[in-house]
Write an enzyme that holds these catalytic residues in place. Structure first.
Site, PDB file in Angstrom:
ATOM      1  N   GLY A   9       0.814  -1.222   0.000  1.00 45.76           N
ATOM      2  CA  GLY A   9       0.000   0.000   0.000  1.00 45.76           C
ATOM      3  C   GLY A   9       0.838   1.259   0.000  1.00 45.76           C
ATOM      4  O   GLY A   9       0.513   2.247  -0.669  1.00 45.76           O
ATOM      5  N   ASN A  10       1.955   1.223   0.734  1.00 45.46           N
ATOM      6  CA  ASN A  10       2.806   2.406   0.804  1.00 45.46           C
ATOM      7  C   ASN A  10       3.678   2.576  -0.434  1.00 45.46           C
ATOM      8  O   ASN A  10       4.366   3.586  -0.565  1.00 45.46           O
ATOM      9  CB  ASN A  10       3.680   2.350   2.063  1.00 45.46           C
ATOM     10  N   LYS A 119      -5.302  -5.767  13.799  1.00 49.38           N
ATOM     11  CA  LYS A 119      -4.884  -4.971  12.646  1.00 49.38           C
ATOM     12  C   LYS A 119      -5.241  -3.504  12.867  1.00 49.38           C
ATOM     13  O   LYS A 119      -6.417  -3.144  12.930  1.00 49.38           O
ATOM     14  CB  LYS A 119      -5.578  -5.490  11.390  1.00 49.38           C
ATOM     15  N   LYS A 202      -3.120  -8.728   2.444  1.00 51.58           N
ATOM     16  CA  LYS A 202      -3.036  -8.885   0.994  1.00 51.58           C
ATOM     17  C   LYS A 202      -1.955  -9.876   0.577  1.00 51.58           C
ATOM     18  O   LYS A 202      -2.023 -10.467  -0.497  1.00 51.58           O
ATOM     19  CB  LYS A 202      -2.835  -7.537   0.300  1.00 51.58           C
ATOM     20  N   LYS A 264       4.774 -11.483   4.751  1.00 56.25           N
ATOM     21  CA  LYS A 264       5.358 -11.631   3.411  1.00 56.25           C
ATOM     22  C   LYS A 264       6.170 -12.919   3.319  1.00 56.25           C
ATOM     23  O   LYS A 264       6.048 -13.684   2.356  1.00 56.25           O
ATOM     24  CB  LYS A 264       6.227 -10.417   3.087  1.00 56.25           C
TER      25      LYS A 264
END
Length: 301
Positions: A9-10, A119, A202, A264
């Site tokens: 997102g960043n 979250k 995600k 990740k």
């Protein structure tokens, strides 16, 4: 080669600047970075985060005299917004059709995450402001290093991507697909599904998509060039080449931070476990070199 690229997102926006112009500029730079992959005939599929964009919508909602929209709807809104911008910027770089698929993911209503929201999303609050909110909040650290509070929501694991047959069909037709934005809209139930107040990671949705389309390579594009051992210490060491067994031992030893590198790494390992050839962690501007094996953390089975 078929490659699935997860854009953090960043990589597209930051909490301090979520303007459309700024997002276009960042996505344009990403398009330049992946253009050479498309030129040589690689098949590309993109997923993306949406944290800053959902945060902006929640902030606007808290300040505006408007009906409140539930979190699943906000995730869908940002999927369409970011997906449009990504498709618009990528179209010339990939020299072909780019299609954005607003994606739903099924989650288990019995997932323990619903009993333990962890979250953080949305605006930052002071301790007194947090106490006045109608939802659960928790302590966080701002990018500036200051202490604050944010809303906490569940982050259940996705079990299925509902639009995966349509995504497979588009990929088979040579279309560059943008999907799984923000982890997908979390839904529960069979048949007639119902959205739930949660945010799906995600990275885990990305590895589900990558496995389902038989991707050769999974790329996690994030803000650091490598996954690191002893990150943030004097003994920090980049991991350049590794195998799944070695990386799994580091993961189980608590080497990677939750909410940052840990999901990740875990998603990369599960992609390899499902038959993927290679996974890579790198920065957005190093994507092409990473796919060629010349940058980032290269992870093999």
């Amino acid at each position: 080669m078929r490659t699935v690229i997860a854009l953090g997102g960043n990589a597209i926006a930051s909490d301090g600047d979520v303007t459309v112009a700024q997002q276009r500029a960042r996505i344009g730079a990403l398009a330049d970075a992946v253009g050479e992959l498309a030129e040589r005939g690689d098949e590309l599929l993109f997923t993306h985060g949406n944290g800053p964009q959902v945060g902006q919508l929640l902030l606007q909602q808290s300040r505006a005299d408007a009906p409140e929209r539930p979190l699943d709807v906000l995730v869908a809104e940002t999927q369409a917004q970011i997906g449009y911008l990504v498709a618009d910027q990528l179209e010339s770089a990939v020299d072909g059709r780019v299609t954005t698929v607003v994606t739903r993911v099924r989650v288990d209503p019995a997932d323990p995450a619903f009993e333990d929201p962890t979250k953080p999303i949305g605006p930052y609050y002071t301790e007194s402001e947090a106490a006045e909110q109608s939802f659960e909040t928790g302590p966080v650290t701002k990018p500036t290093g200051e202490s604050a509070y944010r809303r906490l929501v569940p982050s259940p694991e996705p079990t299925a991507v509902l639009e995966i047959d349509e995504i497979r069909g588009l990929v088979a037709d040579g279309v560059t697909v943008v999907c799984g934005g923000g982890g997908g809209v979390p839904v529960v139930g069979e048949g007639a599904c119902e959205g739930v107040e949660a945010v799906v990671d995600k990275d885990h949705t990305t590895r589900l998509v990558a496995s389902a389309v038989d991707a050769d390579c999974l790329v996690m594009a994030t803000h650091v060039e490598y996954a690191y051992r002893n990150f943030g210490t004097d003994d920090e060491e980049p991991i350049r080449e590794t195998d799944a067994a070695s990386l799994r031992r580091a993961l189980e030893a608590g080497e990677f931070a939750a909410g940052s590198m840990r999901p990740k790494v875990a998603a990369c390992l599960r992609f390899l476990d499902a038959g993927g050839d290679r996974a890579v962690i790198t920065t957005p501007d190093s994507i092409a070199a990473a796919v060629d094996g010349d940058a980032g953390t290269q992870i093999r089975p």
